[in-house]
Design a protein around this motif. Sequence first.
Motif, PDB file in Angstrom:
ATOM      1  N   PRO A   3      34.181  49.371  36.113  1.00  0.00           N
ATOM      2  CA  PRO A   3      33.452  50.544  35.604  1.00  0.00           C
ATOM      3  C   PRO A   3      34.336  51.516  34.828  1.00  0.00           C
ATOM      4  O   PRO A   3      33.936  52.015  33.778  1.00  0.00           O
ATOM      5  N   GLU A   4      35.553  51.760  35.352  1.00  0.00           N
ATOM      6  CA  GLU A   4      36.397  52.753  34.702  1.00  0.00           C
ATOM      7  C   GLU A   4      36.804  52.310  33.296  1.00  0.00           C
ATOM      8  O   GLU A   4      36.919  53.121  32.368  1.00  0.00           O
ATOM      9  N   ALA A   5      37.024  51.037  33.129  1.00  0.00           N
ATOM     10  CA  ALA A   5      37.448  50.509  31.830  1.00  0.00           C
ATOM     11  C   ALA A   5      36.267  50.137  30.948  1.00  0.00           C
ATOM     12  O   ALA A   5      36.446  49.728  29.808  1.00  0.00           O
ATOM     13  N   HIS A   6      35.050  50.280  31.467  1.00  0.00           N
ATOM     14  CA  HIS A   6      33.845  49.902  30.724  1.00  0.00           C
ATOM     15  C   HIS A   6      33.928  48.427  30.281  1.00  0.00           C
ATOM     16  O   HIS A   6      33.710  48.099  29.122  1.00  0.00           O
ATOM     17  N   ARG A   7      34.236  47.556  31.272  1.00  0.00           N
ATOM     18  CA  ARG A   7      34.352  46.140  30.954  1.00  0.00           C
ATOM     19  C   ARG A   7      33.531  45.304  31.928  1.00  0.00           C
ATOM     20  O   ARG A   7      33.500  45.570  33.129  1.00  0.00           O
ATOM     21  N   LEU A   8      32.893  44.313  31.362  1.00  0.00           N
ATOM     22  CA  LEU A   8      32.163  43.318  32.139  1.00  0.00           C
ATOM     23  C   LEU A   8      32.626  41.940  31.691  1.00  0.00           C
ATOM     24  O   LEU A   8      32.713  41.666  30.494  1.00  0.00           O
ATOM     25  N   ALA A   9      32.941  41.083  32.673  1.00  0.00           N
ATOM     26  CA  ALA A   9      33.229  39.687  32.365  1.00  0.00           C
ATOM     27  C   ALA A   9      31.983  38.886  32.716  1.00  0.00           C
ATOM     28  O   ALA A   9      31.473  38.964  33.845  1.00  0.00           O
ATOM     29  N   LEU A  10      31.485  38.119  31.749  1.00  0.00           N
ATOM     30  CA  LEU A  10      30.235  37.394  31.919  1.00  0.00           C
ATOM     31  C   LEU A  10      30.454  35.898  31.696  1.00  0.00           C
ATOM     32  O   LEU A  10      31.436  35.475  31.066  1.00  0.00           O
ATOM     33  N   SER A  11      29.501  35.135  32.178  1.00  0.00           N
ATOM     34  CA  SER A  11      29.573  33.678  31.985  1.00  0.00           C
ATOM     35  C   SER A  11      28.186  33.120  31.727  1.00  0.00           C
ATOM     36  O   SER A  11      27.215  33.515  32.381  1.00  0.00           O
ATOM     37  N   ILE A  12      28.137  32.220  30.746  1.00  0.00           N
ATOM     38  CA  ILE A  12      26.892  31.480  30.500  1.00  0.00           C
ATOM     39  C   ILE A  12      26.938  30.142  31.212  1.00  0.00           C
ATOM     40  O   ILE A  12      25.980  29.715  31.849  1.00  0.00           O
ATOM     41  N   LYS A  13      28.103  29.497  31.185  1.00  0.00           N
ATOM     42  CA  LYS A  13      28.207  28.147  31.736  1.00  0.00           C
ATOM     43  C   LYS A  13      28.075  28.142  33.268  1.00  0.00           C
ATOM     44  O   LYS A  13      27.709  27.126  33.848  1.00  0.00           O
TER      45      LYS A  13
END
Length: 413
Positions: free
Chosen positions: A347-357
Amino acid sequence: MSENNSNENNDLLNALNSIDTVNVGDVVKGEVLAVDDDKQVIVGIEGTGVEGVVPQKELAAKPVDDIKDVVKVGDKLDLVVISKIGNDKEGGSYLLSVRRLEARKIWDDIQKEYEAGKTITAPVTQVVKGGLVVDAGVRGFVPASMASDHFVEDLNQFKGETLEFKIVEIEPSENRLILSHRAILETQKAAKREEIMATIKAGDVVEGTVARLTNFGAFVDLGGVDGLVHVSEIAYERVEKPSDVLKTGDKVKVKVLSVDPEKDRISLSIKQTLPEPWDGIEDKAPEGAVLEGTVKRLTSFGAFVEVFPGVEGLVHISQIAHEHIATPNDVLKTGQKVQVKVLEVHPEAHRLALSIKALQEKPASSEAAPAPKTDSKPAQTQTSSDDDDDAGFITLGDIIGDQLKNNDSDSND
């Protein structure tokens, strides 16, 4: 001739000579002698010894239904001489008017208001071709271009309204009175603008009305002065055209970004009055959550997917498919809807790691083949896998590699 007859003649001549002359345009006083059935009043003009006639339509500025409701025998009236009827002095008669005398007084009053720079207030009685007719005691005319400070398609909305007017032109001898309501509105707006510019400051949150839309933003009326909401300040998500999300007349809350009195300019923001998109992201997108998103941007190292308005996460190229792909463009396109799984939340860095596979079944043929034996020492390289901590984030190598690839492409050109 006897002395008595001579004296009587002298008295008669003296009496005749003492009678005031009546001229057209004179203001006279008359006593009502009779009310005729022909809808007229007979009056004796004081100091003249002659009579005059006042037609019913000349008794008052407003139409008179019953003449007896207005005057009676013995009433004294102030009148203006319109014309002479007959020729001989003793038996002559004059056409007189109360209405026109009242109008003359009204013209005099309006002239004084005009010279003093004052305004008048009057009701709109008619809508005619080219403008409005106003009852200011006398007939006034408002050209359509002076009815408002903006274009009005249907002037009937003003009929029956009592408005304030500036006197633009006055010519009593021609019964011409030109008025402007637009000038009043512009003066009021200028005063309001000055007041707002003197009191509003950066950081204020105020309410306004969308006045007009352009390709680069929306002008919001703050009650007399317009401020600009640039298209980038309308919402946290990308807005192509202001008209996609706003329409004229919308009530909006805006934050004042800056005020420049010298340039008469106010910069505003709508999005900064809205909840920050990343607030509570750990609750809206916890690790393991499955969300639907839209592919916003494609790079050589992955795809940025918007999962909430203003919130984008990265699907690293290694998390797009189980099989090897050269670039994200091989399987994805901008605007495509995709299902993603949340791998990590910062949240602090405004980052999300996402995955489709991670939401796709792993093909049997994708089992890793045994690595061939070699006598040379294996190179120490980092590979991406489902368990890589940084698989969903941009690495320095990603950025440098992307830049080098662009440079090589430019040199080959």
